[in-house]
Write an enzyme that holds these catalytic residues in place. Structure first.
Site, short mmCIF file in Angstrom:
data_model
loop_
_atom_site.label_atom_id
_atom_site.label_comp_id
_atom_site.label_asym_id
_atom_site.label_seq_id
_atom_site.Cartn_x
_atom_site.Cartn_y
_atom_site.Cartn_z
N ASP A 188 -6.58 -6.45 4.36
CA ASP A 188 -7.70 -5.81 3.64
C ASP A 188 -8.64 -6.88 3.11
O ASP A 188 -9.86 -6.81 3.28
CB ASP A 188 -7.13 -4.97 2.50
CG ASP A 188 -8.23 -4.29 1.69
OD1 ASP A 188 -9.15 -3.74 2.31
OD2 ASP A 188 -8.15 -4.33 0.44
N ASP A 216 -3.52 -17.93 1.31
CA ASP A 216 -4.55 -18.64 0.53
C ASP A 216 -5.25 -19.68 1.40
O ASP A 216 -6.48 -19.79 1.38
CB ASP A 216 -3.93 -19.27 -0.74
CG ASP A 216 -2.65 -20.05 -0.49
OD1 ASP A 216 -2.09 -19.96 0.63
OD2 ASP A 216 -2.21 -20.77 -1.41
N ASP A 261 -12.56 -8.31 4.80
CA ASP A 261 -13.83 -8.31 4.06
C ASP A 261 -14.46 -9.71 4.12
O ASP A 261 -15.66 -9.86 4.29
CB ASP A 261 -13.64 -7.93 2.58
CG ASP A 261 -13.88 -6.44 2.34
OD1 ASP A 261 -13.61 -5.64 3.25
OD2 ASP A 261 -14.34 -6.09 1.22
N TYR A 300 0.81 -1.21 0.00
CA TYR A 300 0.00 0.00 0.00
C TYR A 300 0.85 1.27 0.00
O TYR A 300 0.42 2.30 -0.49
CB TYR A 300 -0.89 0.04 1.25
CG TYR A 300 -2.25 -0.56 1.09
CD1 TYR A 300 -2.41 -1.89 0.73
CD2 TYR A 300 -3.39 0.20 1.32
CE1 TYR A 300 -3.66 -2.45 0.61
CE2 TYR A 300 -4.66 -0.35 1.19
CZ TYR A 300 -4.79 -1.68 0.84
OH TYR A 300 -6.03 -2.22 0.72
N LYS A 309 2.75 -15.03 3.19
CA LYS A 309 2.93 -15.76 1.94
C LYS A 309 4.42 -16.03 1.81
O LYS A 309 5.07 -15.69 0.79
CB LYS A 309 2.36 -14.92 0.77
CG LYS A 309 2.25 -15.66 -0.56
CD LYS A 309 1.17 -16.72 -0.61
CE LYS A 309 1.25 -17.53 -1.89
NZ LYS A 309 0.32 -18.67 -1.92
#
Ligand code: IPM
Ligand code: MG
Length: 357
Positions: free
Chosen positions: A246, A222, A250, A135, A190
């Protein structure tokens, strides 16, 4: 106690108005000052985060934020887009620790798209690092649109980076939060592909040694995305980087029935905080008076608890929200057969009434 109130765009104005109504009803003598932010600020000041708004936010004890963004600004060069307002506030105020609790209220078990037994009793806390990662790396790419076209560039990139102190401080936040809960932390990375997240994993592990009473495990993002819908109750505190946080927050929001239910707190090193619903400005339903104000009202409760030391008032709001849900009131996002459909303002007023009884 000075509160900067920044409603922003889309449904931001409608939902923040309800949270302000609830705060007013508590009679805590809060000083609330409102300012423009996002597209609304761009229209008037030519910038999504005008100096006057930033100054107000910096000087406040806490910030109550609505949402920013609208598709109509998609063609603007990036520094002028509404999203830069919230990113700028996070960066300028050093709000590195983002708390996104996903709690499934028993009254809403039926509102989730997952089976009731998968989510009943869910209470997890996603801690998202908020001022680093891809970001805030180095972007490069299409900047300015000319007649809707972006000339002259055949590639674009963003760099992902984290520094040691950035990871250390968010790891401490996660372990300390876990100590107040069930003493378990899952760090999501990751590391199998990205150097940034091998670094993340190593440092979280290192900091974990200082918290022998907290169990730490690691999960690739994942897999975490899959486990969140398979067996979400296996998680307790989840700590992760800005980008993965982020996305996963959600996803976690939908476990609770609706993203309209998920509040958030973003804190800096001095516990100054920005409080906002985890959802966006929803331009498609803006101005219709149908948005769910509960995520914002619950964010106001987090503000009272984390930044203003008003634990009791925060509890009162949360109890009032549960009571309103028990009464069967539902905005359209959580509505189902046998419940009463209400609009934004009616929901806010019902919380105020529940507070007073
Ligand atoms: C969020 C939002 C923001 C983010 C956008 C509006 C910049 O999606 O708070 O989750 O990506 O952080
Ligand atoms: Mg988001």
């Amino acid at each position: 106690m000075n509160i900067a109130v920044l409603p922003g765009d889309g449904i931001g104005k409608e939902i923040v108005a309800e949270a302000v109504k609830v705060l007013d009803a508590l009679d805590l003598g809060l000083e609330m000052q409102t300012a423009l932010v996002g597209g609304a600020a761009f229209e008037v000041h030519g910038h999504p985060l005008p100096d006057s708004t930033l100054r107000l936010a910096k000087s406040a004890d806490a910030i109550l934020f609505g949402a920013v963004g609208d598709w109509k600004y998609d063609k603007l060069e990036r520094p002028l887009r509404p999203e830069q307002a919230i990113l700028g506030l996070r960066k300028h105020l050093g709000l590195f620790a983002n708390f996104r609790p996903a709690i499934c209220y028993e009254q809403l078990v039926g509102a989730s798209s997952l089976r009731p037994e998968v989510i009943a009793g869910l209470d997890i806390l996603i801690i998202r690092e908020l001022t680093g990662d891809i970001y805030f790396g180095q972007p490069r790419g299409r900047r300015t649109a000319i007649d809707g076209h972006f000339p002259g560039s055949e590639e674009a990139f963003d760099t992902m980076r984290y520094s040691r102190p950035e990871i250390e401080r968010i790891a401490h936040v996660a372990f300390q939060s876990a100590r107040k809960r069930s003493k378990r932390v899952t760090s999501v990375d990751k590391a199998n592909v990205l150097e940034t997240f091998q670094f993340w994993k190593d440092i979280v592990t290192e900091i974990g040694l200082q918290y022998p009473d907290v169990a730490l495990d690691h999960m690739y993002v994942d897999n975490a995305a899959m486990q969140l819908v398979r067996a979400p109750k296996k998680f307790d505190v989840v700590v992760t980087g800005n980008m993965f946080g982020d996305i996963l927050s959600d996803e976690a929001a939908m476990l609770t029935g609706s993203i309209g239910m998920l509040p958030s707190a973003s804190l800096n090193a001095t516990n100054q905080g920005l409080y906002e619903p985890s959802h966006g400005s929803a331009p498609d339903i803006a101005g219709k008076g149908i948005a769910n104000p509960l995520a914002t009202i619950l964010s106001a409760a987090m503000m009272l608890r984390f930044s203003l030391n008003q634990e009791h008032a925060a509890d009162r709001i949360e109890v009032a929200v549960k009571r309103v849900l028990s009464q069967g009131l539902r905005t359209v996002d959580i509505h189902s057969v046998g419940t009463r459909l209400v609009g934004t303002a009616e929901m806010g007023s019902a919380v105020v009434t529940a507070l007073k009884n």
